[in-house]
Every structure is written in structure tokens, then in C-alpha cells.
Write a protein that holds these residues in place. Structure first.
Motif, PDB file in Angstrom:
ATOM      1  N   PRO A   1       0.816  -1.223   0.000  1.00 17.45           N
ATOM      2  CA  PRO A   1       0.000   0.000   0.000  1.00 17.45           C
ATOM      3  C   PRO A   1       0.843   1.263   0.000  1.00 17.45           C
ATOM      4  CG  PRO A   1       0.178  -0.843   2.233  1.00 17.45           C
ATOM      5  CD  PRO A   1       0.938  -1.815   1.349  1.00 17.45           C
ATOM      6  N   ARG A   2       0.275   2.314  -0.581  1.00 20.21           N
ATOM      7  CA  ARG A   2       0.829   3.676  -0.491  1.00 20.21           C
ATOM      8  C   ARG A   2       2.296   3.757  -0.915  1.00 20.21           C
ATOM      9  NH1 ARG A   2      -2.182   2.600   3.817  1.00 20.21           N
ATOM     10  NH2 ARG A   2      -0.377   2.145   5.129  1.00 20.21           N
ATOM     11  N   VAL A   3       2.621   3.063  -1.982  1.00 25.12           N
ATOM     12  CA  VAL A   3       3.982   3.156  -2.515  1.00 25.12           C
ATOM     13  C   VAL A   3       4.182   4.490  -3.219  1.00 25.12           C
ATOM     14  CG1 VAL A   3       5.658   2.126  -4.107  1.00 25.12           C
ATOM     15  CG2 VAL A   3       4.200   0.653  -2.707  1.00 25.12           C
ATOM     16  N   VAL A   4       3.143   4.989  -3.871  1.00 23.76           N
ATOM     17  CA  VAL A   4       3.208   6.305  -4.507  1.00 23.76           C
ATOM     18  C   VAL A   4       2.024   7.139  -4.031  1.00 23.76           C
ATOM     19  CG1 VAL A   4       4.476   5.578  -6.559  1.00 23.76           C
ATOM     20  CG2 VAL A   4       1.989   5.455  -6.553  1.00 23.76           C
ATOM     21  N   SER A   5       2.206   8.440  -4.020  1.00 22.82           N
ATOM     22  CA  SER A   5       1.145   9.361  -3.614  1.00 22.82           C
ATOM     23  C   SER A   5       0.174   9.568  -4.772  1.00 22.82           C
ATOM     24  CB  SER A   5       1.750  10.693  -3.198  1.00 22.82           C
ATOM     25  OG  SER A   5       2.298  11.357  -4.335  1.00 22.82           O
ATOM     26  N   PRO A   6      -1.052  10.038  -4.478  1.00 23.39           N
ATOM     27  CA  PRO A   6      -1.995  10.334  -5.565  1.00 23.39           C
ATOM     28  C   PRO A   6      -1.428  11.317  -6.586  1.00 23.39           C
ATOM     29  CG  PRO A   6      -3.144  10.305  -3.469  1.00 23.39           C
ATOM     30  CD  PRO A   6      -1.677  10.199  -3.151  1.00 23.39           C
ATOM     31  N   GLY A   7      -0.708  12.331  -6.120  1.00 20.41           N
ATOM     32  CA  GLY A   7      -0.157  13.314  -7.045  1.00 20.41           C
ATOM     33  C   GLY A   7       0.901  12.716  -7.954  1.00 20.41           C
ATOM     34  N   ALA A   8       1.779  11.896  -7.404  1.00 25.33           N
ATOM     35  CA  ALA A   8       2.811  11.253  -8.219  1.00 25.33           C
ATOM     36  C   ALA A   8       2.186  10.297  -9.226  1.00 25.33           C
ATOM     37  CB  ALA A   8       3.804  10.514  -7.319  1.00 25.33           C
ATOM     38  N   ALA A   9       1.161   9.561  -8.801  1.00 22.57           N
ATOM     39  CA  ALA A   9       0.483   8.644  -9.717  1.00 22.57           C
ATOM     40  C   ALA A   9      -0.132   9.400 -10.886  1.00 22.57           C
ATOM     41  CB  ALA A   9      -0.591   7.852  -8.968  1.00 22.57           C
ATOM     42  N   GLU A  10      -0.773  10.530 -10.588  1.00 24.18           N
ATOM     43  CA  GLU A  10      -1.404  11.305 -11.662  1.00 24.18           C
ATOM     44  C   GLU A  10      -0.355  11.909 -12.592  1.00 24.18           C
ATOM     45  OE1 GLU A  10      -4.271  13.023 -14.079  1.00 24.18           O
ATOM     46  OE2 GLU A  10      -4.414  11.407 -12.598  1.00 24.18           O
ATOM     47  N   ALA A  11       0.756  12.385 -12.036  1.00 21.59           N
ATOM     48  CA  ALA A  11       1.810  12.937 -12.890  1.00 21.59           C
ATOM     49  C   ALA A  11       2.369  11.863 -13.826  1.00 21.59           C
ATOM     50  CB  ALA A  11       2.928  13.516 -12.022  1.00 21.59           C
ATOM     51  N   LEU A  12       2.576  10.680 -13.303  1.00 26.86           N
ATOM     52  CA  LEU A  12       3.081   9.585 -14.144  1.00 26.86           C
ATOM     53  C   LEU A  12       2.035   9.140 -15.154  1.00 26.86           C
ATOM     54  CD1 LEU A  12       4.993   7.579 -11.404  1.00 26.86           C
ATOM     55  CD2 LEU A  12       6.010   8.495 -13.496  1.00 26.86           C
ATOM     56  N   ARG A  13       0.771   9.139 -14.752  1.00 27.54           N
ATOM     57  CA  ARG A  13      -0.297   8.756 -15.683  1.00 27.54           C
ATOM     58  C   ARG A  13      -0.319   9.711 -16.883  1.00 27.54           C
ATOM     59  NH1 ARG A  13      -5.369   6.088 -15.943  1.00 27.54           N
ATOM     60  NH2 ARG A  13      -6.767   7.157 -17.372  1.00 27.54           N
ATOM     61  N   ARG A  14      -0.254  11.000 -16.606  1.00 27.90           N
ATOM     62  CA  ARG A  14      -0.284  11.965 -17.698  1.00 27.90           C
ATOM     63  C   ARG A  14       0.945  11.840 -18.590  1.00 27.90           C
ATOM     64  NH1 ARG A  14      -2.811  17.575 -15.118  1.00 27.90           N
ATOM     65  NH2 ARG A  14      -4.566  16.585 -14.019  1.00 27.90           N
ATOM     66  N   ARG A  15       2.097  11.550 -17.986  1.00 23.13           N
ATOM     67  CA  ARG A  15       3.300  11.405 -18.791  1.00 23.13           C
ATOM     68  C   ARG A  15       3.196  10.186 -19.706  1.00 23.13           C
ATOM     69  NH1 ARG A  15       8.258  13.488 -17.955  1.00 23.13           N
ATOM     70  NH2 ARG A  15       6.947  15.240 -17.318  1.00 23.13           N
ATOM     71  N   LEU A  16       2.717   9.055 -19.181  1.00 20.46           N
ATOM     72  CA  LEU A  16       2.576   7.858 -20.015  1.00 20.46           C
ATOM     73  C   LEU A  16       1.548   8.076 -21.114  1.00 20.46           C
ATOM     74  CD1 LEU A  16       2.799   4.768 -17.621  1.00 20.46           C
ATOM     75  CD2 LEU A  16       4.621   6.071 -18.725  1.00 20.46           C
ATOM     76  N   ALA A  17       0.461   8.776 -20.799  1.00 21.25           N
ATOM     77  CA  ALA A  17      -0.543   9.063 -21.821  1.00 21.25           C
ATOM     78  C   ALA A  17       0.066   9.876 -22.959  1.00 21.25           C
ATOM     79  CB  ALA A  17      -1.731   9.796 -21.203  1.00 21.25           C
ATOM     80  N   ASP A  18       0.903  10.848 -22.631  1.00 20.54           N
ATOM     81  CA  ASP A  18       1.567  11.640 -23.667  1.00 20.54           C
ATOM     82  C   ASP A  18       2.509  10.770 -24.500  1.00 20.54           C
ATOM     83  OD1 ASP A  18       0.278  13.938 -22.835  1.00 20.54           O
ATOM     84  OD2 ASP A  18       1.971  14.683 -21.651  1.00 20.54           O
ATOM     85  N   LEU A  19       3.250   9.890 -23.832  1.00 22.01           N
ATOM     86  CA  LEU A  19       4.234   9.066 -24.532  1.00 22.01           C
ATOM     87  C   LEU A  19       3.579   8.012 -25.412  1.00 22.01           C
ATOM     88  CD1 LEU A  19       6.758   8.622 -21.590  1.00 22.01           C
ATOM     89  CD2 LEU A  19       7.153   9.938 -23.681  1.00 22.01           C
ATOM     90  N   LEU A  20       2.424   7.497 -24.979  1.00 23.11           N
ATOM     91  CA  LEU A  20       1.733   6.478 -25.768  1.00 23.11           C
ATOM     92  C   LEU A  20       0.949   7.079 -26.922  1.00 23.11           C
ATOM     93  CD1 LEU A  20       0.377   4.039 -23.028  1.00 23.11           C
ATOM     94  CD2 LEU A  20       2.087   3.520 -24.775  1.00 23.11           C
ATOM     95  N   GLY A  21       0.503   8.315 -26.778  1.00 22.41           N
ATOM     96  CA  GLY A  21      -0.341   8.904 -27.793  1.00 22.41           C
ATOM     97  C   GLY A  21      -1.772   8.413 -27.650  1.00 22.41           C
ATOM     98  N   GLY A  22      -2.658   8.866 -28.531  1.00 18.39           N
ATOM     99  CA  GLY A  22      -4.068   8.494 -28.447  1.00 18.39           C
ATOM    100  C   GLY A  22      -4.314   7.074 -28.914  1.00 18.39           C
ATOM    101  N   PRO A  23      -5.451   6.488 -28.507  1.00 19.45           N
ATOM    102  CA  PRO A  23      -5.783   5.129 -28.932  1.00 19.45           C
ATOM    103  C   PRO A  23      -6.030   5.052 -30.428  1.00 19.45           C
ATOM    104  CG  PRO A  23      -7.652   6.138 -27.834  1.00 19.45           C
ATOM    105  CD  PRO A  23      -6.496   7.081 -27.665  1.00 19.45           C
ATOM    106  N   GLY A  24      -5.756   3.877 -30.991  1.00 18.14           N
ATOM    107  CA  GLY A  24      -5.996   3.662 -32.407  1.00 18.14           C
ATOM    108  C   GLY A  24      -7.458   3.379 -32.685  1.00 18.14           C
ATOM    109  N   ALA A  25      -7.733   2.964 -33.911  1.00 17.28           N
ATOM    110  CA  ALA A  25      -9.111   2.704 -34.315  1.00 17.28           C
ATOM    111  C   ALA A  25      -9.706   1.533 -33.545  1.00 17.28           C
ATOM    112  CB  ALA A  25      -9.171   2.435 -35.823  1.00 17.28           C
TER     113      ALA A  25
ATOM    114  N   PHE B   1      -7.209  -2.631  -6.630  1.00 16.15           N
ATOM    115  CA  PHE B   1      -6.046  -1.858  -6.211  1.00 16.15           C
ATOM    116  C   PHE B   1      -6.517  -0.459  -5.826  1.00 16.15           C
ATOM    117  CE2 PHE B   1      -3.842  -5.273  -8.042  1.00 16.15           C
ATOM    118  CZ  PHE B   1      -2.454  -5.144  -7.893  1.00 16.15           C
ATOM    119  N   ALA B   2      -6.170  -0.037  -4.623  1.00 14.64           N
ATOM    120  CA  ALA B   2      -6.410   1.352  -4.236  1.00 14.64           C
ATOM    121  C   ALA B   2      -5.343   2.230  -4.874  1.00 14.64           C
ATOM    122  CB  ALA B   2      -6.379   1.486  -2.716  1.00 14.64           C
TER     123      ALA B   2
END
Length: 325
Positions: free
Chosen positions: A89-113, A246-247
Motif C-alpha cells: 500500500p501507499r507506494v506512490v502518492s496520488p499526485g505522483a500517480a497522476e503525474a506519471l499517468r499523464r506522462r505515459l498518456a503523452d508518450l503512448l499517444g491516443g488510442p488507435g481505431a 487496487f487502491a
């Protein structure tokens, strides 16, 4: 014939995995996900709340957070050795998780068809925030402490985005995938949002030796029979499966021997995960890697079968007495 296989990888019987994979790793994931059994009927997608992580930290703050060692709960090392996995539990904070989520979303790009599981590895080579996360004293340090190994190397990181409506991940253990001659191999699964049951959390078959129950089942590179047979064998043997939500902030670590699966994402929100795999320094590439290892040369370039896996793409992380790098 599986439509994701090339003429070269389709040769032989359904259990013949000897050919080398000849596509990229995104194509590998498309193939591997096709081996999971899913219900025929369509399932309606569930709305899930989007958590408020509070003020978004900058990269320096996330790096600083991940630089602080994590104090393992009492019994975590013993639980990992017995069960083959542990969820912390609580390995990462909510803020760190959201920052990493946004970074991965940028790196992956939008979903395909055809949205399914989008995956990309080796992001640490190009992105400093991902690099800081997967090589951090917190994440890599936990991995070293759980394995009770002094020196680990990174095999690869992975960004895994299971889009709304994407199906199951088949039952498997990573020893079948990673072409390494060591069982001192551990993978982390860091979801970057809460993962309720409907979103398809990673699920684990309890018992470090549970893999022996299904060791003789023939693999099926064409269809879903292997996934189905593993599930049935575990049920008949009465193996307990950890299948819990997973919380936000929970991170799991599992052994290369641990059988695991993940459910479909039956929600309206993408399930974003940062994963990484580490192995004991000194491990060698096995003599005969197969198609199940995908494009493994991307992860250990310049290394031939039988040689020590220690390329420049496999940086060292070390364990200190406090369990961090």
C-alpha cells in the motif's frame, strides 16, 4: 491460424514456439492478448469516478518522493517468498500517480481505431521522469529487498494502457517470457489510478510453486486453450487466487514464477500502468529464446544466447541495508 502470426512464426504445431519473434513488441502484445479467453457477449461499460489527486507535483517533486526508501511492512519478504507476489500500500502518492499517468498518456499517444491493450517498453531511455521512477530507490529498492538480492539490473520498463472494453490478459508466468536463466526475476505493476474489479486488476495464483501444477500443459500459440486449461487446473487443485481491487497508490511485485492474469476493462476509463522487470546481476540469456520472448534483443542489445545479460540498457540497481538503491 492466428491472424497476428507471420508465416515464420505460424509454422509447426500450436505448441511450437521455437521460431524467433519477427515483429515488434507492440505486435507481440496484440498476439498475446488474443490468447485469452473472453465471453462472447458484449458487456456494458461501467462509469467510474475520477479521483482528485490534489495539486499536481512537478517532476522534481515526484523524483524526490520516489527517492525516499519505502519501509516494507512486517512479513512482506516472507509473504513474497511463500506466495510469489505481494501487493504493497501507499507506494506512490496520488499526485505522483497522476503525474506519471499523464506522462505515459503523452508518450503512448491516443488510442488507435481498434482500442485494446496499448503497450510500449524502454520509455526510460527517452523520458527522465519514467527513468527516475523505474530506477528509483523506492521502486527498484523494494524489488531488491523482496528478492533478497544485493544487485539487480533492469530488464525493461513497460507502459500498459488497457482501453475501455479491452479484454482479458491470459494466464501466464513470466519465466515463459523473459529469456533469462535465473528465477531471481521480479516485476512491478504500478497502476496510476484506482483499479476496481470492473477495470481488470492484476490477479495472482498463490504459491511460489503453483507453476508446477501446470508445467506440463501444452502452450497454444494459436488459440485460447492454454489460458482455459490453466484456469481449470488451478480451480481443480483448489489454488487460491488473489483477485482484489487496487487502491490508488498500491503497487504489486510478483516473481517470474508466479502465475497471474488480469481481467477485462469493463469501465469507461483507460487503465494505465507503469511496469518494470528486474533480474539478479549475472543472469545469462538462455540458449534458445523463443517467440514468447518477443523482440528480446531490444532489451539486451549486443548480447547473444548464453552470454551474461549486462548491456548498457540494463543499468544496475543495488540494495542497501534499508532495502533501497
Amino acid at each position: 491460424m492466428n491472424r497476428h502470426l507471420s508465416a515464420a512464426t505460424a509454422v509447426g504445431g500450436a505448441d511450437d514456439v521455437a521460431p524467433a519473434w519477427d515483429g515488434d513488441n507492440e505486435q507481440w502484445w496484440d498476439w498475446y492478448m488474443s490468447l485469452a479467453e473472453n465471453p462472447d457477449e458484449a458487456v456494458g461499460l461501467m462509469e467510474v469516478p475520477v479521483p482528485d489527486p490534489g495539486p499536481l507535483p512537478d517532476d522534481d517533486a515526484v523524483v524526490a518522493e520516489l527517492g525516499v526508501p519505502y519501509e516494507l511492512p512486517s512479513g512482506a519478504v516472507e509473504a513474497f517468498a511463500a506466495d510469489g507476489f505481494v501487493v504493497l500500500p501507499r507506494v506512490v502518492s496520488p499526485g505522483a500517480a497522476e503525474a506519471l499517468r499523464r506522462r505515459l498518456a503523452d508518450l503512448l499517444g491516443g488510442p488507435g481505431a481498434a482500442a485494446g491493450l496499448r503497450a510500449r517498453e524502454m520509455l526510460w531511455l527517452d523520458d527522465p521522469l519514467v527513468r527516475a521512477a523505474v530506477l528509483s530507490p523506492r521502486v527498484a529498492g523494494i524489488a531488491a529487498a523482496l528478492l533478497e538480492v544485493e544487485i539487480l539490473r533492469l530488464y525493461h520498463d513497460s507502459a500498459l494502457c488497457k482501453e475501455p472494453g479491452a479484454g482479458r490478459t491470459p494466464w501466464h508466468h513470466d519465466a515463459h517470457h523473459f529469456p533469462l536463466d535465473s528465477h531471481d526475476v521480479i516485476s512491478t505493476w504500478m497502476p496510476l489510478q484506482p483499479v476496481p474489479a470492473a477495470m481488470g486488476p492484476l490477479s495472482f495464483a498463490r504459491g511460489m510453486d503453483t507453476w508446477r501444477l501446470v508445467a506440463d500443459l501444452p502452450f497454444d500459440k494459436v488459440g485460447t486453450s492454454y489460458d482455459r486449461r490453466v484456469s481449470e487446473a488451478l480451480r481443480v487443485a483448489g489454488v487460491k487466487v488473489h483477485d482484489e481491487p487496487f487502491a490508488l497508490g498500491d503497487v504489486s511485485f510478483h516473481s517470474t514464477l508466479c502465475f497471474h492474469t488480469a481481467g477485462a476493462n469493463a469501465t469507461t476509463r483507460a487503465r494505465m500502468v507503469l511496469g518494470a522487470t528486474y533480474y539478479a546481476d549475472g543472469a545469462r540469456v538462455i540458449d534458445r529464446p523463443t517467440m514468447v520472448s518477443g523482440d528480446w534483443r531490444l532489451f539486451v542489445p549486443g548480447t547473444e544466447p548464453g552470454e551474461v545479460a549486462a548491456s548498457p540498457r540494463n543499468p544496475v540497481v543495488t540494495r542497501t541495508p534499508s532495502g533501497c538503491t
